[in-house]
Design a protein around this motif. Structure first.
Motif, mmCIF file in Angstrom:
data_model
loop_
_atom_site.group_PDB
_atom_site.id
_atom_site.type_symbol
_atom_site.label_atom_id
_atom_site.label_comp_id
_atom_site.label_asym_id
_atom_site.label_seq_id
_atom_site.Cartn_x
_atom_site.Cartn_y
_atom_site.Cartn_z
ATOM 1 N N ILE A 63 0.850 -1.189 0.000
ATOM 2 C CA ILE A 63 0.000 0.000 0.000
ATOM 3 C C ILE A 63 0.886 1.239 0.000
ATOM 4 C CG2 ILE A 63 -1.638 1.362 1.339
ATOM 5 C CD1 ILE A 63 -2.948 -1.143 2.228
ATOM 6 N N LYS A 64 0.552 2.172 -0.898
ATOM 7 C CA LYS A 64 1.251 3.455 -0.927
ATOM 8 C C LYS A 64 0.608 4.371 0.103
ATOM 9 C CE LYS A 64 2.385 3.774 -5.841
ATOM 10 N NZ LYS A 64 2.114 4.568 -7.054
ATOM 11 N N HIS A 65 1.438 5.046 0.843
ATOM 12 C CA HIS A 65 0.944 6.047 1.784
ATOM 13 C C HIS A 65 1.512 7.389 1.355
ATOM 14 C CE1 HIS A 65 -0.707 3.120 4.586
ATOM 15 N NE2 HIS A 65 0.387 2.409 4.414
ATOM 16 N N GLY A 66 0.837 8.432 1.691
ATOM 17 C CA GLY A 66 1.374 9.756 1.394
ATOM 18 C C GLY A 66 0.619 10.442 0.275
ATOM 19 N N ASN A 67 1.201 11.526 -0.179
ATOM 20 C CA ASN A 67 0.553 12.382 -1.159
ATOM 21 C C ASN A 67 0.371 11.683 -2.500
ATOM 22 O OD1 ASN A 67 0.566 14.420 0.746
ATOM 23 N ND2 ASN A 67 2.489 15.279 0.023
ATOM 24 N N PHE A 68 -0.695 12.077 -3.180
ATOM 25 C CA PHE A 68 -0.954 11.585 -4.519
ATOM 26 C C PHE A 68 -0.138 12.401 -5.510
ATOM 27 C CE2 PHE A 68 -4.495 9.827 -2.310
ATOM 28 C CZ PHE A 68 -4.973 8.778 -3.072
ATOM 29 N N THR A 69 0.355 11.744 -6.539
ATOM 30 C CA THR A 69 1.077 12.456 -7.590
ATOM 31 C C THR A 69 0.068 13.129 -8.509
ATOM 32 O OG1 THR A 69 1.087 10.578 -9.104
ATOM 33 C CG2 THR A 69 2.937 10.736 -7.536
ATOM 34 N N LYS A 70 0.543 14.067 -9.309
ATOM 35 C CA LYS A 70 -0.338 14.731 -10.280
ATOM 36 C C LYS A 70 -0.917 13.715 -11.260
ATOM 37 C CE LYS A 70 -0.045 19.022 -9.007
ATOM 38 N NZ LYS A 70 -1.209 19.617 -8.371
ATOM 39 N N GLU A 71 -0.114 12.724 -11.653
ATOM 40 C CA GLU A 71 -0.584 11.695 -12.572
ATOM 41 C C GLU A 71 -1.701 10.873 -11.942
ATOM 42 O OE1 GLU A 71 2.780 12.048 -11.814
ATOM 43 O OE2 GLU A 71 3.199 13.214 -13.621
ATOM 44 N N GLU A 72 -1.538 10.530 -10.658
ATOM 45 C CA GLU A 72 -2.586 9.769 -9.960
ATOM 46 C C GLU A 72 -3.867 10.592 -9.871
ATOM 47 O OE1 GLU A 72 -0.427 6.788 -6.812
ATOM 48 O OE2 GLU A 72 -0.338 8.938 -6.351
ATOM 49 N N GLU A 73 -3.735 11.877 -9.561
ATOM 50 C CA GLU A 73 -4.910 12.731 -9.466
ATOM 51 C C GLU A 73 -5.613 12.852 -10.812
ATOM 52 O OE1 GLU A 73 -3.583 16.408 -7.682
ATOM 53 O OE2 GLU A 73 -3.896 15.603 -5.661
ATOM 54 N N GLU A 74 -4.849 13.007 -11.895
ATOM 55 C CA GLU A 74 -5.450 13.081 -13.223
ATOM 56 C C GLU A 74 -6.170 11.780 -13.576
ATOM 57 O OE1 GLU A 74 -2.278 14.194 -15.852
ATOM 58 O OE2 GLU A 74 -2.048 16.164 -14.916
ATOM 59 N N THR A 75 -5.567 10.664 -13.205
ATOM 60 C CA THR A 75 -6.192 9.360 -13.451
ATOM 61 C C THR A 75 -7.508 9.251 -12.684
ATOM 62 O OG1 THR A 75 -4.039 8.330 -13.795
ATOM 63 C CG2 THR A 75 -5.876 6.861 -13.279
ATOM 64 N N ILE A 76 -7.505 9.667 -11.429
ATOM 65 C CA ILE A 76 -8.728 9.613 -10.616
ATOM 66 C C ILE A 76 -9.818 10.480 -11.239
ATOM 67 C CG2 ILE A 76 -9.759 10.218 -8.388
ATOM 68 C CD1 ILE A 76 -6.980 9.524 -7.146
ATOM 69 N N ILE A 77 -9.455 11.683 -11.648
ATOM 70 C CA ILE A 77 -10.434 12.599 -12.242
ATOM 71 C C ILE A 77 -11.001 12.006 -13.530
ATOM 72 C CG2 ILE A 77 -10.709 14.854 -13.363
ATOM 73 C CD1 ILE A 77 -8.638 15.895 -11.236
ATOM 74 N N ASP A 78 -10.124 11.495 -14.389
ATOM 75 C CA ASP A 78 -10.582 10.906 -15.652
ATOM 76 C C ASP A 78 -11.489 9.699 -15.413
ATOM 77 O OD1 ASP A 78 -9.147 12.792 -17.050
ATOM 78 O OD2 ASP A 78 -7.433 11.467 -17.441
ATOM 79 N N LEU A 79 -11.058 8.804 -14.532
ATOM 80 C CA LEU A 79 -11.852 7.604 -14.268
ATOM 81 C C LEU A 79 -13.158 7.935 -13.557
ATOM 82 C CD1 LEU A 79 -9.054 5.071 -13.301
ATOM 83 C CD2 LEU A 79 -10.431 5.104 -15.398
ATOM 84 N N HIS A 80 -13.138 8.926 -12.664
ATOM 85 C CA HIS A 80 -14.378 9.308 -11.982
ATOM 86 C C HIS A 80 -15.374 9.873 -12.985
ATOM 87 C CE1 HIS A 80 -17.166 11.667 -9.495
ATOM 88 N NE2 HIS A 80 -16.994 10.679 -8.641
ATOM 89 N N GLU A 81 -14.869 10.605 -13.965
ATOM 90 C CA GLU A 81 -15.744 11.147 -15.001
ATOM 91 C C GLU A 81 -16.410 10.025 -15.797
ATOM 92 O OE1 GLU A 81 -14.861 13.659 -18.961
ATOM 93 O OE2 GLU A 81 -14.172 14.617 -17.114
ATOM 94 N N LYS A 82 -15.652 8.948 -16.049
ATOM 95 C CA LYS A 82 -16.169 7.826 -16.833
ATOM 96 C C LYS A 82 -16.982 6.845 -15.999
ATOM 97 C CE LYS A 82 -12.198 7.969 -19.903
ATOM 98 N NZ LYS A 82 -10.915 7.335 -20.220
ATOM 99 N N LEU A 83 -16.524 6.569 -14.756
ATOM 100 C CA LEU A 83 -17.097 5.492 -13.949
ATOM 101 C C LEU A 83 -17.970 5.954 -12.795
ATOM 102 C CD1 LEU A 83 -13.819 3.378 -13.716
ATOM 103 C CD2 LEU A 83 -15.764 2.948 -15.229
ATOM 104 N N GLY A 84 -17.873 7.211 -12.423
ATOM 105 C CA GLY A 84 -18.606 7.691 -11.255
ATOM 106 C C GLY A 84 -17.917 7.245 -9.974
ATOM 107 N N ASN A 85 -18.697 6.965 -8.950
ATOM 108 C CA ASN A 85 -18.165 6.633 -7.626
ATOM 109 C C ASN A 85 -17.838 5.150 -7.472
ATOM 110 O OD1 ASN A 85 -18.510 9.291 -6.929
ATOM 111 N ND2 ASN A 85 -20.446 8.961 -5.883
ATOM 112 N N ARG A 86 -17.302 4.538 -8.474
ATOM 113 C CA ARG A 86 -16.918 3.119 -8.401
ATOM 114 C C ARG A 86 -15.464 3.056 -7.955
ATOM 115 N NH1 ARG A 86 -18.434 0.344 -13.740
ATOM 116 N NH2 ARG A 86 -17.897 -1.483 -12.511
ATOM 117 N N TRP A 87 -15.265 3.315 -6.665
ATOM 118 C CA TRP A 87 -13.925 3.514 -6.107
ATOM 119 C C TRP A 87 -13.042 2.280 -6.225
ATOM 120 C CZ3 TRP A 87 -13.713 8.345 -6.293
ATOM 121 C CH2 TRP A 87 -14.775 9.148 -5.890
ATOM 122 N N SER A 88 -13.597 1.089 -6.083
ATOM 123 C CA SER A 88 -12.763 -0.110 -6.177
ATOM 124 C C SER A 88 -12.266 -0.330 -7.604
ATOM 125 C CB SER A 88 -13.511 -1.346 -5.678
ATOM 126 O OG SER A 88 -14.672 -1.556 -6.438
#
Length: 170
Positions: A63-88
């Motif tokens: 498990i990674k702990h700590g701050n999210f990278t800009k790439e991780e944040e962009e991935t989350i934003i893109d995937l949330h736009e496509k998938l909604g709140n499907r966090w897993s």
């Protein structure tokens, strides 16, 4: 509820480093077999659910702990736009990040950034964003009597407002 849990008081709240060590040592030695039953033999006064969540979200290797990278944040934003709140599902695309951590990061940081488009607002901290977002999300005060709200909106000056002494409900 399991019988072994019914008769003993369970600890709640923050985990101590000693409890973490006990859970890690137990899982290394015996593996994961039944969360509801393994807390007691591990020497923990916790529920099985608490042990499972502690392991899955904090103690599991990789498990990674700590701050999210800009790439991780962009991935989350893109995937949330496509998938909604499907966090897993989103977490499966970010190795080492848990669905819970991604969900918390989304609600604490990223959703606000999207709402206020930080590209046009240079270097605003989350605290500054909170300051602006509370205007739209906070409900009106509930301690003001409805009669005063309706009368004050109809009144053109403060002289026409009823005094607090004339209201028998206060």
């Amino acid at each position: 509820m399991a019988k072994s849990v019914e008769n003993r008081a369970l600890k709640k709240g923050a985990w101590s480093p000693e409890e973490d060590k006990k859970l890690i040592a137990y899982i290394k030695r015996y593996g994961i077999w039944n969360w509801a039953e393994m807390a007691k033999p591990a020497g923990l006064q916790r529920s099985g659910k608490s042990c499972r969540l502690r392991w899955v979200n904090y103690l599991r290797p990789g498990i990674k702990h700590g701050n999210f990278t800009k790439e991780e944040e962009e991935t989350i934003i893109d995937l949330h736009e496509k998938l909604g709140n499907r966090w897993s599902v989103i977490a499966s695309k970010l190795p080492g990040r848990t669905d819970n951590e991604i969900k918390n990061h989304w609600h604490a940081h990223l959703s606000k950034r999207l709402k206020y488009d930080l590209n046009s607002l240079p270097d605003m901290s989350d605290a500054e964003i909170d300051q602006y977002s509370s205007f739209e999300t906070d409900p009106p005060p509930t301690n003001v009597p409805k009669a005063l709200i309706s009368e004050s909106s109809a009144a053109t000056s403060t002289n026409s407002l009823p005094s607090s002494s004339s209201n028998p409900k206060q």
